[in-house]
Design an enzyme around this catalytic site. Structure first.
Site, PDB file in Angstrom:
ATOM      1  N   CYS A   1     -20.380   7.812 -35.058  1.00  0.00           N
ATOM      2  CA  CYS A   1     -21.969   7.563 -35.503  1.00  0.00           C
ATOM      3  C   CYS A   1     -21.851   6.769 -36.822  1.00  0.00           C
ATOM      4  O   CYS A   1     -21.029   6.935 -37.384  1.00  0.00           O
ATOM      5  CB  CYS A   1     -22.375   8.879 -35.535  1.00  0.00           C
ATOM      6  SG  CYS A   1     -22.329  10.061 -34.337  1.00  0.00           S
TER       7      CYS A   1
ATOM      8  N   ARG B   1     -20.758   1.584 -34.692  1.00  0.00           N
ATOM      9  CA  ARG B   1     -20.082   2.723 -34.679  1.00  0.00           C
ATOM     10  C   ARG B   1     -20.564   3.849 -33.561  1.00  0.00           C
ATOM     11  O   ARG B   1     -20.132   4.787 -33.581  1.00  0.00           O
ATOM     12  CB  ARG B   1     -20.289   3.444 -36.004  1.00  0.00           C
ATOM     13  CG  ARG B   1     -19.801   2.703 -37.216  1.00  0.00           C
ATOM     14  CD  ARG B   1     -20.186   3.497 -38.660  1.00  0.00           C
ATOM     15  NE  ARG B   1     -19.583   4.728 -38.568  1.00  0.00           N
ATOM     16  CZ  ARG B   1     -18.415   4.973 -39.193  1.00  0.00           C
ATOM     17  NH1 ARG B   1     -17.718   3.744 -39.674  1.00  0.00           N
ATOM     18  NH2 ARG B   1     -17.939   6.192 -38.915  1.00  0.00           N
TER      19      ARG B   1
ATOM     20  N   TRP C   1     -22.840   8.252 -31.543  1.00  0.00           N
ATOM     21  CA  TRP C   1     -21.856   8.068 -30.452  1.00  0.00           C
ATOM     22  C   TRP C   1     -21.575   9.363 -30.068  1.00  0.00           C
ATOM     23  O   TRP C   1     -21.111  10.466 -30.751  1.00  0.00           O
ATOM     24  CB  TRP C   1     -20.830   7.368 -31.074  1.00  0.00           C
ATOM     25  CG  TRP C   1     -19.854   7.276 -29.955  1.00  0.00           C
ATOM     26  CD1 TRP C   1     -19.639   6.194 -28.964  1.00  0.00           C
ATOM     27  CD2 TRP C   1     -18.416   8.088 -29.513  1.00  0.00           C
ATOM     28  NE1 TRP C   1     -18.577   6.307 -28.276  1.00  0.00           N
ATOM     29  CE2 TRP C   1     -17.700   7.409 -28.307  1.00  0.00           C
ATOM     30  CE3 TRP C   1     -18.005   9.091 -30.022  1.00  0.00           C
ATOM     31  CZ2 TRP C   1     -16.730   7.921 -27.769  1.00  0.00           C
ATOM     32  CZ3 TRP C   1     -16.773   9.575 -29.568  1.00  0.00           C
ATOM     33  CH2 TRP C   1     -16.075   9.109 -28.570  1.00  0.00           C
TER      34      TRP C   1
ATOM     35  N   ASN D   1     -22.016  12.618 -38.833  1.00  0.00           N
ATOM     36  CA  ASN D   1     -20.921  12.018 -38.109  1.00  0.00           C
ATOM     37  C   ASN D   1     -19.659  12.821 -38.334  1.00  0.00           C
ATOM     38  O   ASN D   1     -19.151  13.439 -39.380  1.00  0.00           O
ATOM     39  CB  ASN D   1     -20.815  10.642 -39.160  1.00  0.00           C
ATOM     40  CG  ASN D   1     -19.322   9.946 -38.666  1.00  0.00           C
ATOM     41  OD1 ASN D   1     -18.931   9.055 -39.477  1.00  0.00           O
ATOM     42  ND2 ASN D   1     -19.075  10.052 -37.589  1.00  0.00           N
ATOM     43  N   GLY D   2     -19.348  13.157 -37.152  1.00  0.00           N
ATOM     44  CA  GLY D   2     -18.067  13.968 -37.042  1.00  0.00           C
ATOM     45  C   GLY D   2     -18.206  15.024 -36.294  1.00  0.00           C
ATOM     46  O   GLY D   2     -19.112  14.974 -35.195  1.00  0.00           O
TER      47      GLY D   2
ATOM     48  N   GLU E   1      -2.687  -6.543 -25.083  1.00  0.00           N
ATOM     49  CA  GLU E   1      -3.646  -6.918 -25.727  1.00  0.00           C
ATOM     50  C   GLU E   1      -4.836  -7.530 -24.737  1.00  0.00           C
ATOM     51  O   GLU E   1      -6.118  -7.603 -24.946  1.00  0.00           O
ATOM     52  CB  GLU E   1      -3.289  -7.285 -26.984  1.00  0.00           C
ATOM     53  CG  GLU E   1      -4.583  -7.926 -27.974  1.00  0.00           C
ATOM     54  CD  GLU E   1      -5.544  -6.756 -28.335  1.00  0.00           C
ATOM     55  OE1 GLU E   1      -5.272  -5.644 -28.164  1.00  0.00           O
ATOM     56  OE2 GLU E   1      -6.580  -7.329 -28.923  1.00  0.00           O
TER      57      GLU E   1
ATOM     58  N   LYS F   1      -8.676  -6.188 -23.871  1.00  0.00           N
ATOM     59  CA  LYS F   1      -9.712  -7.082 -24.290  1.00  0.00           C
ATOM     60  C   LYS F   1     -10.563  -7.117 -22.846  1.00  0.00           C
ATOM     61  O   LYS F   1     -11.941  -7.068 -22.991  1.00  0.00           O
ATOM     62  CB  LYS F   1      -9.204  -8.302 -24.585  1.00  0.00           C
ATOM     63  CG  LYS F   1      -8.926  -8.625 -26.040  1.00  0.00           C
ATOM     64  CD  LYS F   1      -9.867  -8.208 -27.227  1.00  0.00           C
ATOM     65  CE  LYS F   1      -9.902  -6.719 -27.501  1.00  0.00           C
ATOM     66  NZ  LYS F   1      -8.936  -6.349 -28.586  1.00  0.00           N
TER      67      LYS F   1
ATOM     68  N   GLU G   1     -12.206  -3.559 -21.960  1.00  0.00           N
ATOM     69  CA  GLU G   1     -13.196  -2.970 -22.772  1.00  0.00           C
ATOM     70  C   GLU G   1     -14.531  -3.692 -22.666  1.00  0.00           C
ATOM     71  O   GLU G   1     -15.588  -3.105 -23.010  1.00  0.00           O
ATOM     72  CB  GLU G   1     -12.599  -2.685 -24.083  1.00  0.00           C
ATOM     73  CG  GLU G   1     -12.346  -3.967 -25.118  1.00  0.00           C
ATOM     74  CD  GLU G   1     -11.540  -3.614 -26.382  1.00  0.00           C
ATOM     75  OE1 GLU G   1     -12.134  -2.304 -26.952  1.00  0.00           O
ATOM     76  OE2 GLU G   1     -11.072  -4.425 -26.832  1.00  0.00           O
TER      77      GLU G   1
ATOM     78  N   HIS H   1       9.705  -2.549 -10.453  1.00  0.00           N
ATOM     79  CA  HIS H   1       9.904  -0.963 -10.507  1.00  0.00           C
ATOM     80  C   HIS H   1       8.441  -0.033 -10.251  1.00  0.00           C
ATOM     81  O   HIS H   1       8.665   1.038 -10.375  1.00  0.00           O
ATOM     82  CB  HIS H   1      10.356  -0.537 -11.770  1.00  0.00           C
ATOM     83  CG  HIS H   1      11.626  -1.071 -12.393  1.00  0.00           C
ATOM     84  ND1 HIS H   1      13.038  -0.914 -11.421  1.00  0.00           N
ATOM     85  CD2 HIS H   1      12.120  -2.090 -13.278  1.00  0.00           C
ATOM     86  CE1 HIS H   1      14.024  -1.634 -12.214  1.00  0.00           C
ATOM     87  NE2 HIS H   1      13.416  -2.406 -12.796  1.00  0.00           N
TER      88      HIS H   1
ATOM     89  N   LYS I   1     -16.831   1.235 -32.758  1.00  0.00           N
ATOM     90  CA  LYS I   1     -15.706   0.388 -33.512  1.00  0.00           C
ATOM     91  C   LYS I   1     -14.931   1.397 -34.267  1.00  0.00           C
ATOM     92  O   LYS I   1     -13.531   1.209 -34.378  1.00  0.00           O
ATOM     93  CB  LYS I   1     -16.356  -0.455 -34.420  1.00  0.00           C
ATOM     94  CG  LYS I   1     -15.510  -1.334 -35.065  1.00  0.00           C
ATOM     95  CD  LYS I   1     -15.652  -2.780 -34.893  1.00  0.00           C
ATOM     96  CE  LYS I   1     -14.480  -3.813 -35.596  1.00  0.00           C
ATOM     97  NZ  LYS I   1     -13.609  -4.244 -34.401  1.00  0.00           N
TER      98      LYS I   1
HETATM   99  C1  F6R Z   1     -10.000  -2.544 -29.203  1.00  0.00           C
HETATM  100  C2  F6R Z   1     -10.357  -1.868 -30.493  1.00  0.00           C
HETATM  101  C3  F6R Z   1      -9.533  -0.497 -30.812  1.00  0.00           C
HETATM  102  C4  F6R Z   1      -9.234  -0.465 -32.071  1.00  0.00           C
HETATM  103  C5  F6R Z   1      -8.374   1.087 -32.193  1.00  0.00           C
HETATM  104  C6  F6R Z   1      -7.993   1.226 -33.425  1.00  0.00           C
HETATM  105  O1  F6R Z   1     -10.467  -3.851 -29.416  1.00  0.00           O
HETATM  106  O2  F6R Z   1     -11.041  -2.173 -31.482  1.00  0.00           O
HETATM  107  O3  F6R Z   1      -8.411  -0.324 -29.605  1.00  0.00           O
HETATM  108  O4  F6R Z   1      -7.886  -1.257 -32.443  1.00  0.00           O
HETATM  109  O5  F6R Z   1      -9.929   1.993 -32.102  1.00  0.00           O
HETATM  110  O6  F6R Z   1      -8.838   1.123 -34.615  1.00  0.00           O
HETATM  111  P1  F6R Z   1      -8.374   0.717 -36.131  1.00  0.00           P
HETATM  112  O7  F6R Z   1      -7.673  -0.547 -36.131  1.00  0.00           O
HETATM  113  O8  F6R Z   1      -9.637   0.657 -36.769  1.00  0.00           O
HETATM  114  O9  F6R Z   1      -7.484   1.907 -36.607  1.00  0.00           O
END
Ligand code: F6R
Length: 592
Positions: free
Chosen positions: A2, A27, A74, A100-101, A465, A469, A472, A488, A587
């Protein structure tokens, strides 16, 4: 997660609140709301959906209140609905809170409140805070908040206003981020710096266990015992332009295209300053890298580099997994925490637990002044600027740059390795210039429901990765796997309906991965390759190849990552999805 914002000054509060919330939408974006003091009364406006829904609902209404708080949610406790949206108010409507939290003991508090005859309206943990503040209020909002936090368990940040104390906001940080913005005759709070940048670049990042008393003409910070603390004001170097879309359709696309610059900044920064750490990585018995998501993938690449150049054993662990595990760790170990935000709860708390056991904590973070930055023994910054798109792109490659520079600067590096690294930004530029081709390919594959992503050695984390991408932002199932492991088990998934993306630059495992491609083809699978330009062998095997310039083996992840970012982006955009704010995500993940 949030996002929370607050404004107190002499101008209408609504504008800075909404602008701030828009910059915090990464967020969380399940619902949004604001509370303002209008003609001596608290007025709350909230809406399910994104900030634009809230803005739409405010259209034509006039708000003149000069103090207010706002929230973008969120959901953690309670479904997504207007009732559960913040701000929450007490029974008499004299106090409003944004939070938030998580308040872990909210059920007990709720029961106590109900025994006192207080009606609990929502299904949130947040509402407990506002009723407690109202109960504890005896003419001083700060004192009421200080008394309230004694009752709360969990990790949180919150802000409260009251119509009985005009012009005042009291906010708390305990486990979730909170930054104060200092203006002229006006002051702000927000979960993150970008929300403050349109108004001020003078900020005070709060530490856990601090309470701020905000008025238009002053800011006072206290500890949880109510003792005044002296805080330094930090001037933020980012400019506002870097937090705008700059003509790109989405922040994610803009951030992908920024990589030549962000990589250049990070690489040049570290090569010229030569990573001045007062120790050598070789002094440690072993290195443990902890991180989540994309940052974890950067850590996996870092492992190969550090082991190759320094010969120190490196383990890479999901922070959420090691947090409660019995990891033998102590003074002879180095923990490297990798985090874009520097606020990810799993990463922070696992790294801090290891620091407490005696390990040295070195962090690689993008956000200066973030919790992890302040809590670590040493920090190396990725100079990528603010990343707004929820899917990490430019910060991933910047993390790679720091990890590689770290491995080189302390290892037996040849100056040629450094020179090659300096060429990377230009080569990424070349990869980006083929974006139209990648777009066409993405559109061709956009309607498949499952993908496999394979790689070996340095390309294995790149495959992970790439798959992350895609899933998500496009909601397409994509599984990243080490190519050699496919036989395997996962090979059973291969059929003509499941395309396989294979990251196959001509490196030490090139011949091996070509055999893995043959295994896919033998089962009628379609293969999209990512490899060096003019690689005829690869071209002859694949349905299509996303090409990158030839580089030394070590540097391949910097280049092979980029087409996969574009591929995922163009698929999601073609499908009409919300690329910058994919469903269910946020994020900065400040819950465990
Ligand atoms: C994927 C993504 C997340 C972050 C993860 C860690 O695109 O952004 O998987 O990498 O939440 O976030 P940070 O790097 O801020 O600790």
């Amino acid at each position: 997660m949030c996002g929370i914002v607050g404004y107190t000054g002499s101008n209408p509060a609504l504008f800075p609140l909404l602008q701030g919330l828009e910059r915090l939408e990464y967020r969380g974006y399940d619902s949004a709301g604001v509370a303002l003091i209008e003609d001596g009364k608290i007025v709350v406006e909230k809406k399910v959906g994104k900030i634009r829904e809230l803005i739409r609902s405010l259209w034509g209404k006039e708000f003149r209140g000069t103090v207010g708080i706002g929230h973008t949610r969120w959901a953690t406790h309670g479904e997504v609905c207007e009732l559960n949206a913040h701000p929450h108010t007490d029974s008499k409507g004299e106090f409003a809170v944004v939070h938030n939290g998580i308040i872990e003991n909210y059920r007990e508090i709720k029961e106590e409140l109900q025994k006192l005859g207080i009606e609990y309206k929502s299904n949130t943990d947040t509402e407990a805070i506002v009723h407690l503040v109202a109960l504890n209020y005896e003419g001083d909002l700060l004192k009421a908040v200080l008394k309230t936090i004694k009752k709360l368990k969990g990790a949180y940040a919150f802000a409260v206003i009251s119509n009985r104390e005009r012009g005042r906001i009291v906010a708390v940080r305990y486990g979730s981020p909170l930054v104060v913005g200092i203006g002229k005759g006006e002051n702000f709070i927000a979960s993150d710096i970008p929300a403050l940048l349109p108004f001020t670049r003078d900020v005070i990042p709060l530490e856990d266990g601090e309470v701020v008393d905000l008025r238009p003409d002053g800011v006072l910070v206290y500890n949880f015992d109510g003792q005044l603390i002296t805080k330094e004001v930090m001037h933020v170097p980012w400019d506002i332009i870097s937090a705008e879309k700059g003509g790109f359709k989405h922040f994610m696309l803009k951030e992908i295209f920024e990589q030549p610059r962000t990589l250049g900044d990070t690489i040049r920064g570290y090569i010229s300053r030569d990573l001045k750490l007062p120790f050598s990585l070789k002094d440690f018995r072993r290195i443990l890298i902890v991180a989540c998501g994309t940052s974890y993938h950067a850590g996996l690449v870092g492992k190969y580099w550090i082991e190759k150049h320094l010969g120190v054993p490196v383990e890479v662990a999901y922070a959420s997994e090691v947090r409660y595990a019995h990891i033998p760790i102590g003074e002879k170990d180095l923990v490297i925490a990798v985090s874009q935000s520097g606020e990810t709860a799993d990463t922070r708390f696992s790294a801090l637990a290891m620091k407490e056991k005696g390990a040295t904590l070195l962090s690689i973070v993008n956000v200066m002044g973030s919790a992890l930055d302040r809590e670590s023994d040493y920090t190396l910054y990725t100079h990528a600027g603010p990343e707004i798109g929820v899917a990490a792109t430019k910060t991933f490659t910047a993390q790679l740059a720091v990890l590689y520079a770290l491995a080189l600067s302390q290892g037996e590096n040849s100056s040629r390795d450094m020179e090659n690294l300096l060429e990377i930004p230009r080569m990424v530029e070349e990869v980006l210039s083929a974006h139209e081709k990648i777009k066409d390919l993405a559109i061709k594959y956009a309607n498949y429901k499952n993908f496999l992503y394979l790689g070996r050695y340095l390309s294995y984390p790149v495959a992970l990765e790439g798959a992350l991408k895609l899933k998500e932002i496009s909601y397409i199932h994509a599984e990243g796997y080490p190519a050699g492991e496919m036989k395997h088990g996962p090979i059973a998934l291969i059929d003509e309906k499941t395309p396989t993306v294979v990251v196959a630059p001509a490196d030490r495992v090139y011949e091996k991965i070509l055999s893995n491609i043959e295994e896919v083809l033998a089962r009628k699978g379609k293969v999209i390759g990512v490899g060096f330009e003019k690689d005829e062998k690869l071209r002859s095997l694949c349905d299509a190849v996303m090409e990158v310039p030839q580089v030394e083996e070590d540097l391949t992840p910097f280049l092979t990552t980029v087409p996969l970012q574009l591929f995922a982006y163009y698929i999601a955009d073609y499908l009409g999805l919300d690329v910058d704010q994919p469903r269910n995500l946020a994020k900065t993940v400040t819950v465990e």
